[in-house]
Design a protein around this motif. Structure first.
Motif, PDB file in Angstrom:
ATOM      1  N   VAL A  10      27.782  61.330   7.236  1.00  0.00           N
ATOM      2  CA  VAL A  10      27.255  62.494   7.935  1.00  0.00           C
ATOM      3  C   VAL A  10      27.548  62.358   9.425  1.00  0.00           C
ATOM      4  O   VAL A  10      27.290  61.313  10.020  1.00  0.00           O
ATOM      5  CB  VAL A  10      25.731  62.632   7.703  1.00  0.00           C
ATOM      6  CG1 VAL A  10      25.180  63.842   8.444  1.00  0.00           C
ATOM      7  CG2 VAL A  10      25.428  62.720   6.208  1.00  0.00           C
ATOM      8  N   VAL A  11      28.102  63.435  10.008  1.00  0.00           N
ATOM      9  CA  VAL A  11      28.353  63.456  11.453  1.00  0.00           C
ATOM     10  C   VAL A  11      27.708  64.701  12.051  1.00  0.00           C
ATOM     11  O   VAL A  11      27.591  65.728  11.383  1.00  0.00           O
ATOM     12  CB  VAL A  11      29.863  63.479  11.813  1.00  0.00           C
ATOM     13  CG1 VAL A  11      30.550  62.208  11.386  1.00  0.00           C
ATOM     14  CG2 VAL A  11      30.571  64.695  11.267  1.00  0.00           C
ATOM     15  N   ALA A  12      27.309  64.595  13.310  1.00  0.00           N
ATOM     16  CA  ALA A  12      26.835  65.762  14.044  1.00  0.00           C
ATOM     17  C   ALA A  12      28.030  66.680  14.294  1.00  0.00           C
ATOM     18  O   ALA A  12      29.165  66.215  14.405  1.00  0.00           O
ATOM     19  CB  ALA A  12      26.208  65.336  15.364  1.00  0.00           C
ATOM     20  N   GLN A  13      27.772  67.966  14.386  1.00  0.00           N
ATOM     21  CA  GLN A  13      28.831  68.942  14.613  1.00  0.00           C
ATOM     22  C   GLN A  13      29.557  68.686  15.939  1.00  0.00           C
ATOM     23  O   GLN A  13      30.759  68.887  16.044  1.00  0.00           O
ATOM     24  CB  GLN A  13      28.228  70.357  14.609  1.00  0.00           C
ATOM     25  CG  GLN A  13      29.214  71.436  14.250  1.00  0.00           C
ATOM     26  CD  GLN A  13      29.721  71.328  12.820  1.00  0.00           C
ATOM     27  OE1 GLN A  13      28.950  71.214  11.885  1.00  0.00           O
ATOM     28  NE2 GLN A  13      31.026  71.356  12.653  1.00  0.00           N
ATOM     29  N   SER A  39      28.661  67.686   7.495  1.00  0.00           N
ATOM     30  CA  SER A  39      28.079  68.048   8.782  1.00  0.00           C
ATOM     31  C   SER A  39      27.312  69.348   8.584  1.00  0.00           C
ATOM     32  O   SER A  39      27.179  69.833   7.461  1.00  0.00           O
ATOM     33  CB  SER A  39      29.172  68.193   9.853  1.00  0.00           C
ATOM     34  OG  SER A  39      28.565  68.296  11.137  1.00  0.00           O
ATOM     35  N   ASN A  40      26.834  69.907   9.684  1.00  0.00           N
ATOM     36  CA  ASN A  40      26.044  71.135   9.599  1.00  0.00           C
ATOM     37  C   ASN A  40      26.855  72.278   9.012  1.00  0.00           C
ATOM     38  O   ASN A  40      26.325  73.111   8.288  1.00  0.00           O
ATOM     39  CB  ASN A  40      25.505  71.490  10.988  1.00  0.00           C
ATOM     40  CG  ASN A  40      24.741  70.333  11.592  1.00  0.00           C
ATOM     41  OD1 ASN A  40      25.342  69.388  12.078  1.00  0.00           O
ATOM     42  ND2 ASN A  40      23.422  70.367  11.512  1.00  0.00           N
ATOM     43  N   ALA A  45      34.348  68.972  13.413  1.00  0.00           N
ATOM     44  CA  ALA A  45      33.339  68.287  14.228  1.00  0.00           C
ATOM     45  C   ALA A  45      34.063  67.479  15.295  1.00  0.00           C
ATOM     46  O   ALA A  45      35.134  66.937  15.036  1.00  0.00           O
ATOM     47  CB  ALA A  45      32.483  67.383  13.350  1.00  0.00           C
ATOM     48  N   PRO A  55      34.797  68.329   8.279  1.00  0.00           N
ATOM     49  CA  PRO A  55      33.885  67.973   7.187  1.00  0.00           C
ATOM     50  C   PRO A  55      34.325  68.591   5.862  1.00  0.00           C
ATOM     51  O   PRO A  55      34.846  69.706   5.819  1.00  0.00           O
ATOM     52  CB  PRO A  55      32.538  68.546   7.644  1.00  0.00           C
ATOM     53  CG  PRO A  55      32.659  68.627   9.146  1.00  0.00           C
ATOM     54  CD  PRO A  55      34.096  68.980   9.394  1.00  0.00           C
ATOM     55  N   SER A  58      29.150  71.006   3.730  1.00  0.00           N
ATOM     56  CA  SER A  58      28.045  71.196   4.676  1.00  0.00           C
ATOM     57  C   SER A  58      26.802  70.520   4.109  1.00  0.00           C
ATOM     58  O   SER A  58      26.650  70.408   2.880  1.00  0.00           O
ATOM     59  CB  SER A  58      27.791  72.682   4.936  1.00  0.00           C
ATOM     60  OG  SER A  58      27.290  73.300   3.773  1.00  0.00           O
ATOM     61  N   TYR A  81      21.528  67.719  16.263  1.00  0.00           N
ATOM     62  CA  TYR A  81      21.900  68.313  14.976  1.00  0.00           C
ATOM     63  C   TYR A  81      21.290  67.633  13.748  1.00  0.00           C
ATOM     64  O   TYR A  81      21.261  68.237  12.672  1.00  0.00           O
ATOM     65  CB  TYR A  81      23.428  68.294  14.822  1.00  0.00           C
ATOM     66  CG  TYR A  81      24.146  69.188  15.791  1.00  0.00           C
ATOM     67  CD1 TYR A  81      24.254  70.553  15.548  1.00  0.00           C
ATOM     68  CD2 TYR A  81      24.718  68.674  16.947  1.00  0.00           C
ATOM     69  CE1 TYR A  81      24.921  71.386  16.431  1.00  0.00           C
ATOM     70  CE2 TYR A  81      25.385  69.501  17.844  1.00  0.00           C
ATOM     71  CZ  TYR A  81      25.487  70.852  17.581  1.00  0.00           C
ATOM     72  OH  TYR A  81      26.143  71.679  18.462  1.00  0.00           O
TER      73      TYR A  81
END
Length: 174
Positions: A10-13, A39-40, A45, A55, A58, A81
């Motif tokens: 998982v990564v932040a946007q 990600s979001n 990202a 990504p 989502s 995020y």
């Protein structure tokens, strides 16, 4: 022949920490693991140092049953995020309940604390007064070390710990 491990990263946007994503990802893939990035949204990202990743899925579309582990990348964007992302917090809780490897690095162990899974667990976090306070308030036993494994939970402190963190996530499968 065992099935390759499936790891959800998982990564932040925006403003994820490049080393904390790319270095563990390389460690995972070299071991034969299949990495899926969440990600979001599925829009590209961007990392703090300019790295980019598209990504695959989502966060709201993740079914944790499809993975053996979840690894949450750090960086400033994680606060914005990921820290309070209800879907992500639910995914983390479900992964932990099912005994999957649950991992987070830098400021993202706060996600694990907010999900309520660090109670009584040894863990580390990127050391700021706020990060350490949140972990302790949620019952974590904070230690200022590079990487800490406690059962199925792995936490890493900072970009310098990224490779060791990746190896520790793999070791947590055993």
């Amino acid at each position: 022949m065992t099935e390759p491990k499936k790891i959800l990263m998982v990564v932040a946007q925006e403003n994820f920490r490049d080393e904390e994503f790319f270095e563990p990802k390389e460690v995972f893939e070299k071991s034969g693991a299949k990495v899926t990035v969440a990600s979001n949204t599925t829009k590209k990202a961007k990392g703090i140092l300019g790295g980019e990743v598209k990504p695959d899925i989502s966060i709201p579309d993740v079914n944790i049953d499809d993975y053996d582990a979840i690894s949450i990348t750090g960086g400033g964007g994680a606060r914005q995020y990921l820290w309070e992302n209800k879907e992500l917090l639910d995914i983390v809780r479900k992964a932990n309940e099912k005994g999957k490897v649950v991992a987070a690095i830098c400021i993202s162990p706060v996600v694990l604390a907010n999900a309520g899974i660090l109670e009584g667990k040894k863990s580390t976090v990127f050391k700021t007064d706020e990060n350490v306070r949140i972990l302790k308030e949620k019952g974590a036993r904070h230690q200022d070390k590079g990487v800490i494994s406690d059962g199925n939970i792995v936490t890493g402190r900072d970009p310098k710990s990224a490779k060791e963190y990746g190896k520790s996530v793999l070791e947590a499968f055993n």
